[in-house]
Write an enzyme that holds these catalytic residues in place. Sequence first.
Site, PDB file in Angstrom:
ATOM      1  N   LYS A  18       0.855  -1.190   0.000  1.00 16.41           N
ATOM      2  CA  LYS A  18       0.000   0.000   0.000  1.00 16.41           C
ATOM      3  C   LYS A  18       0.883   1.230   0.000  1.00 16.41           C
ATOM      4  CE  LYS A  18       0.824   1.341   4.483  1.00 16.41           C
ATOM      5  NZ  LYS A  18       1.538   2.595   4.865  1.00 16.41           N
ATOM      6  N   PRO A 101       9.760  -5.150   1.614  1.00 13.93           N
ATOM      7  CA  PRO A 101      10.715  -4.975   2.716  1.00 13.93           C
ATOM      8  C   PRO A 101      10.018  -4.741   4.046  1.00 13.93           C
ATOM      9  CG  PRO A 101      10.505  -2.935   1.478  1.00 13.93           C
ATOM     10  CD  PRO A 101       9.702  -3.965   0.731  1.00 13.93           C
ATOM     11  N   MET A 102      10.663  -5.170   5.125  1.00 15.38           N
ATOM     12  CA  MET A 102      10.188  -4.831   6.463  1.00 15.38           C
ATOM     13  C   MET A 102      10.679  -3.421   6.783  1.00 15.38           C
ATOM     14  SD  MET A 102      10.952  -8.479   8.343  1.00 15.38           S
ATOM     15  CE  MET A 102      10.203  -7.992   9.902  1.00 15.38           C
ATOM     16  N   GLY A 104       9.456  -0.658   5.687  1.00 13.79           N
ATOM     17  CA  GLY A 104       9.468   0.141   4.469  1.00 13.79           C
ATOM     18  C   GLY A 104       8.329   1.134   4.353  1.00 13.79           C
ATOM     19  N   ILE A 106       5.290   0.367   3.470  1.00 13.32           N
ATOM     20  CA  ILE A 106       4.354  -0.034   2.421  1.00 13.32           C
ATOM     21  C   ILE A 106       3.466  -1.193   2.877  1.00 13.32           C
ATOM     22  CG2 ILE A 106       5.582   0.919   0.454  1.00 13.32           C
ATOM     23  CD1 ILE A 106       6.894  -1.750  -0.021  1.00 13.32           C
ATOM     24  N   GLY A 107       3.451  -1.436   4.182  1.00 12.75           N
ATOM     25  CA  GLY A 107       2.454  -2.331   4.757  1.00 12.75           C
ATOM     26  C   GLY A 107       2.750  -3.805   4.686  1.00 12.75           C
ATOM     27  N   GLY A 109       4.075  -6.262   6.671  1.00 14.08           N
ATOM     28  CA  GLY A 109       3.603  -7.119   7.755  1.00 14.08           C
ATOM     29  C   GLY A 109       2.102  -7.053   7.941  1.00 14.08           C
ATOM     30  N   ASP A 143      -2.959  -0.726  10.626  1.00 14.99           N
ATOM     31  CA  ASP A 143      -3.155  -0.750   9.178  1.00 14.99           C
ATOM     32  C   ASP A 143      -3.826  -2.025   8.678  1.00 14.99           C
ATOM     33  OD1 ASP A 143      -1.971   1.713   9.015  1.00 14.99           O
ATOM     34  OD2 ASP A 143      -0.101   1.021   8.111  1.00 14.99           O
TER      35      ASP A 143
END
Length: 295
Positions: A18, A101-102, A104, A106-107, A109, A143
């Site tokens: 996201k 990526p963790m 990052g 962009i959600g 996890g 999120d």
Amino acid sequence: MDAAPMIHGTTVWPSPAKLNLFLYITGRRANGYHDLQTLFQFLDHGDELTITANNSGNITLSPALADVALEDNLIYKAAMALKNAAQSPLGADIQLHKVLPMGGGIGGGSSNAATTLVALNYLWQTGLSDDQLAEIGLALGADVPVFTRGFAAFAEGVGEELSAVEPEEKWYLVVRPAVSIATKDIFTHPQLMRNTPKRDLASLLTTPYENDCEKIVRSLYPEVDKQLSWLLQYAPSRLTGTGSCVFAEFSSRKDAQAVFAQLSDNVLAFVAQGRNVSPLRKTLADYQSAKIRPY
């Protein structure tokens, strides 16, 4: 005693990224949480979960994430939360193909947790509603509900008050600077701006989009500042979430790819299109209608 009903076979589920197209912090609560106004849009790019339901009652996950115990993994926590909420005796084997990526912004996890909830709710035939899945998801992370609901959304409160919206589905070049940023480190920073005036959605959609976390992240992480400065030469660009990913927006894939091609080989980046309906929701509908089938 009859076995619990379930969908047999192996299934494959998207776990999309996201972007926060804008992010404003309008206040801070006594409990330390922040009041936000943010616009979420999904991307047609992300991780993938391969899931097979079974009668074992156990949740297995592979491969193991480095430095993350199974009990702390959001996929495992989501599966167990659904299992407990639905009182399901079933189990599942879950394989994660990780590309996001963790740390990052962009959600990654949160999206993994949501995909687990949506997929297992279907595979285990537990019948929980979207509202129930969102409630379970919120306990896992702020999120997660936007991912379980699967629609681009304007979020308020601490991020849990969601209204469906349909922003333009632009093309984005997303760049990951070589740094991982913990959300907590940014939201607890004394210099973070927390007093942006609250505005109605119509006003927010007609003014240039910004991210209140961007200034402090750029000052703390030179890698982010450098990459964002580079992108801004070519297109409107911002931080997503609390970073570290930054993105530039384009009207066509061709334009995004042209800038992508100019990045150094050692820079992690991808081009994707915004999606107002999550690829996860589309996949669920395809399984439900037998447009795609387990194998």
